[in-house]
Design an enzyme around this catalytic site. Structure first.
Site, PDB file in Angstrom:
ATOM      1  N   HIS A  50      -5.304  -5.217   6.510  1.00 17.26           N
ATOM      2  CA  HIS A  50      -4.511  -5.117   7.807  1.00 17.26           C
ATOM      3  C   HIS A  50      -5.222  -4.745   9.002  1.00 17.26           C
ATOM      4  O   HIS A  50      -4.983  -5.254  10.028  1.00 17.26           O
ATOM      5  CB  HIS A  50      -3.248  -3.847   7.584  1.00 17.26           C
ATOM      6  CG  HIS A  50      -2.509  -3.481   8.883  1.00 17.26           C
ATOM      7  ND1 HIS A  50      -1.298  -3.956   9.105  1.00 17.26           N
ATOM      8  CD2 HIS A  50      -2.984  -2.659  10.013  1.00 17.26           C
ATOM      9  CE1 HIS A  50      -0.891  -3.360  10.207  1.00 17.26           C
ATOM     10  NE2 HIS A  50      -1.882  -2.650  10.658  1.00 17.26           N
ATOM     11  N   GLU A  51      -6.330  -3.996   8.923  1.00 20.02           N
ATOM     12  CA  GLU A  51      -7.099  -3.617   9.937  1.00 20.02           C
ATOM     13  C   GLU A  51      -8.213  -4.712  10.216  1.00 20.02           C
ATOM     14  O   GLU A  51      -8.538  -5.047  11.506  1.00 20.02           O
ATOM     15  CB  GLU A  51      -8.209  -2.231   9.466  1.00 20.02           C
ATOM     16  CG  GLU A  51      -7.207  -1.174   9.182  1.00 20.02           C
ATOM     17  CD  GLU A  51      -6.205  -0.706  10.116  1.00 20.02           C
ATOM     18  OE1 GLU A  51      -6.831  -1.187  11.414  1.00 20.02           O
ATOM     19  OE2 GLU A  51      -5.458  -0.053   9.780  1.00 20.02           O
ATOM     20  N   HIS A  78      -6.264  -6.698  12.374  1.00 20.64           N
ATOM     21  CA  HIS A  78      -6.404  -6.419  13.812  1.00 20.64           C
ATOM     22  C   HIS A  78      -7.711  -6.966  14.502  1.00 20.64           C
ATOM     23  O   HIS A  78      -7.737  -7.177  15.714  1.00 20.64           O
ATOM     24  CB  HIS A  78      -6.315  -4.824  13.833  1.00 20.64           C
ATOM     25  CG  HIS A  78      -4.921  -4.298  14.030  1.00 20.64           C
ATOM     26  ND1 HIS A  78      -3.908  -4.735  14.801  1.00 20.64           N
ATOM     27  CD2 HIS A  78      -4.643  -3.318  13.339  1.00 20.64           C
ATOM     28  CE1 HIS A  78      -3.043  -4.098  14.370  1.00 20.64           C
ATOM     29  NE2 HIS A  78      -3.273  -3.260  13.626  1.00 20.64           N
ATOM     30  N   GLU A 104       1.251  -5.106  15.018  1.00 20.60           N
ATOM     31  CA  GLU A 104       1.397  -4.535  13.782  1.00 20.60           C
ATOM     32  C   GLU A 104       2.068  -5.748  12.672  1.00 20.60           C
ATOM     33  O   GLU A 104       1.686  -5.872  11.501  1.00 20.60           O
ATOM     34  CB  GLU A 104       2.329  -3.165  13.648  1.00 20.60           C
ATOM     35  CG  GLU A 104       1.862  -2.121  14.255  1.00 20.60           C
ATOM     36  CD  GLU A 104       0.415  -1.785  13.742  1.00 20.60           C
ATOM     37  OE1 GLU A 104       0.119  -1.692  12.509  1.00 20.60           O
ATOM     38  OE2 GLU A 104      -0.468  -1.517  14.610  1.00 20.60           O
TER      39      GLU A 104
END
Lengths: 116, 453
Positions: free
Chosen positions: B145-146, B149, B229
């Protein structure tokens, strides 16, 4: 403070003053069960302690105990842990019922030869 | 993928311009209200200067400011091989140009964030609570997930938009405070009878705008960061090919009641889950930086047929029962949709520690430069770097132990990634280990590694 680890059990201690710091959950680990702090600190008297929590650096709460001797143990208000001055932990342990009492004393004797 | 980033960039620019307009208008109105009629221009210039300076600072050292604010410490492969491995895996899966720097934040709340200017100098920070509570698949989900980003160019945008939001808040705050202390007097003693009325009207307008501007800017900021997100979740699913990993990680994160004590509003949007739980609960959905975590989990769990962006969009539409497209069009047209993989088998590691918390605590101590000493009686003594003495009496057997200052220096050298040769040789000649029993024994080598005999 240095951390001492022996046989799967760890305490933080100040080698100069002999005080012991138990992180949250460590008391439960020694006792092998969940014991609310009120059991250890028997009287309901709570005041603001002079000591600060070594984790969050905020003033702790002092829980007064009467049996077997009058002591005050310092507990972090945000449950980071408990501070015992030299000798306080053994005093508290004496007041506990068996088998909790010998559990604590045995564990601590395994680490400390001097008073704890 | 490229178009995906383009769309993200476009959206960033729109947000940027709109927030910029709010900022400039605010500056103009404040200036005009204080010193009509020429003050407006001065206020405008002042707003640009303040924002410019803050942007420069955040561009060149924004990531280190963020990491510092969060209390993050850098770790290397030696200190936490598994975490490093997972990050390296995601670097390969997402074809990042470089492995992000790895940081650890000491707190029991499980959380993580990514920061940096671009993919080349990105950093990923995870909390010790996360390492403690997650299994490998879950950790991978969070790291992915990071990485999402970083890949989607969110990190620079969030830093910049955060700075702009901060500037707007500061300006309006300064103005409102100024009003409270000296404003009313200024209002009463108008310079001329004609100009007085105009100034008063302007002042009221400025006052209203100063109150509204931060709220408007924040809403704008939140609206965009929430979409991000979802996008990062979709990217994570694609990178790991295992939606359940992230889903169960989010579940564990939301189940945790720990708050992160050192967090503030400026860095909150960076984290995978809002670190300020108490505040988050009070805020409505409108002002929350993150979409409701239960919704994110439900979307991840209902992904079917593959792990591409389209599958995520379908799951999103199903859960939210809306036709709204949360992912850009280009992403939904991808041709080769990857298939999901099954859960990775639980690997039993060779560590002897009974509680994961103990391992994490030792990890943090290692990062903080503690010396690990085992007395001959078997008691392990962990000594902080500021201990101040070169020997310690074992409280168990009363034996005097020399503190291996060389070990301390070596572990710091290892942590900093410097192979201090001289120090190593010094250790070689000094370290001896005596067997204490007939069975397996483990001890900490002077280089920081645990050796089993």
């Amino acid at each position: 403070m240095v951390a001492l680890e022996f046989a799967d059990f760890e305490v933080d201690t100040c080698l100069d003053c002999g005080g012991i710091w138990l992180d949250s959950g460590e008391l439960e680990m020694i006792l092998g069960q969940d014991v609310p702090i009120r059991v250890v600190a028997d009287s309901g008297d709570v005041s603001v302690s002079k000591r600060k929590c070594p984790v969050c650096n905020k003033k702790m709460s002092a829980y007064a105990t009467r049996s077997p001797r009058a002591t005050e143990i310092d507990v972090c208000t945000t449950e980071h842990g408990i501070w015992f001055d030299r000798g306080e932990l053994s005093t508290i342990a004496e007041s506990l019922q068996e088998p909790l009492r010998s559990t604590v004393l045995d564990q601590m004797r395994a680490i400390f030869t001097k008073e704890f | 993928m490229w178009e995906l980033i383009q769309q993200n960039k476009r959206r960033s620019i729109v947000l940027f311009v709109m927030m910029g307009a709010i900022l400039l208008l605010l500056g103009y109105l404040i200036g005009a209200a204080f010193a009509p009629p020429d003050g407006g221009l001065f206020g405008l210039v002042l707003a640009i200067v303040v924002w410019g300076v803050m942007s420069m600072i955040s561009y060149f050292s924004g990531d280190s400011i963020m990491l510092n604010m969060a209390g993050a410490k850098e770790v290397t492969r030696e200190v936490h091989p598994q975490l490093y491995n997972v990050i390296e895996e995601m670097k390969i899966a997402g074809s990042l140009p470089r492995v992000p720097k790895v940081y650890i934040i000491e707190t029991s709340a499980p959380n993580a964030f990514a920061t940096g200017r671009k993919a080349e100098n990105a950093s990923i920070a995870v909390t010790t609570g996360l390492l403690e509570k997650m299994n490998r698949d879950e950790l991978q989900g969070v790291v992915a997930h990071e990485t999402g980003h970083i890949l989607n160019r969110d990190i620079l945008f969030i830093t910049f938009a955060g700075v702009m939001l901060g500037t707007i808040v500061i300006l309006s705050d300064m103005f409102l405070r100024g009003m409270r202390f000296g404003g009313s007097r200024r209002l009463g003693s108008s310079r001329s009878k004609n100009g007085g009325q105009g100034a008063a009207v302007l002042l009221v307008v400025a006052l209203v705008f100063a109150i509204l501007a931060p709220i408007m800017a924040q809403l704008l900021y939140f609206a965009v960061s929430r979409r991000r997100e979802y996008l990062a979740d979709a990217t994570a699913v694609r990178l790991t090919r295992y939606p359940e990993g992230l889903a169960s990680a989010l579940e564990k994160i939301s189940a945790s009641t720990d708050d992160m004590p050192r967090m503030n509003k400026a860095i909150a949007p960076l984290f995978i889950a809002n670190p300020i739980k108490a505040a988050g609960a009070r805020m409505s959905n409108l002002t929350s930086t993150h979409p409701p975590i239960t919704e994110r989990i439900a979307i991840l769990r209902s992904i079917a047929g593959g792990v591409g962006y389209l599958n995520y969009q379908q799951a999103y539409s199903k859960i939210k029962s809306t036709r709204e497209q949360v992912l850009p069009k280009s992403a939904l047209e991808e041709k080769d949709v990857p298939t999901a993989r099954s859960a990775s088998p639980e690997v039993v590691t060779g560590t002897v520690t009974s509680s994961p918390k103990r391992g994490i605590n030792d990890l943090i101590r290692a990062v903080n430069g503690f010396a690990f000493l085992t007395c001959t009686c078997g008691l392990k003594i962990k000594i902080p770097p500021d201990f101040g003495k070169d020997s310690v009496t074992c409280p168990r057997c009363n034996q005097l132990n020399k503190i291996p200052v060389a070990e301390l220096a070596a572990s710091v050298a290892v942590l900093e990634g410097i192979g201090a040769k001289g120090v190593e040789e010094e250790i070689k000649s000094e370290s001896t280990y005596k067997r204490q029993s007939q069975s397996w024994e483990s001890f900490k080598c002077a280089c920081g590694r645990t050796i089993q005999l």
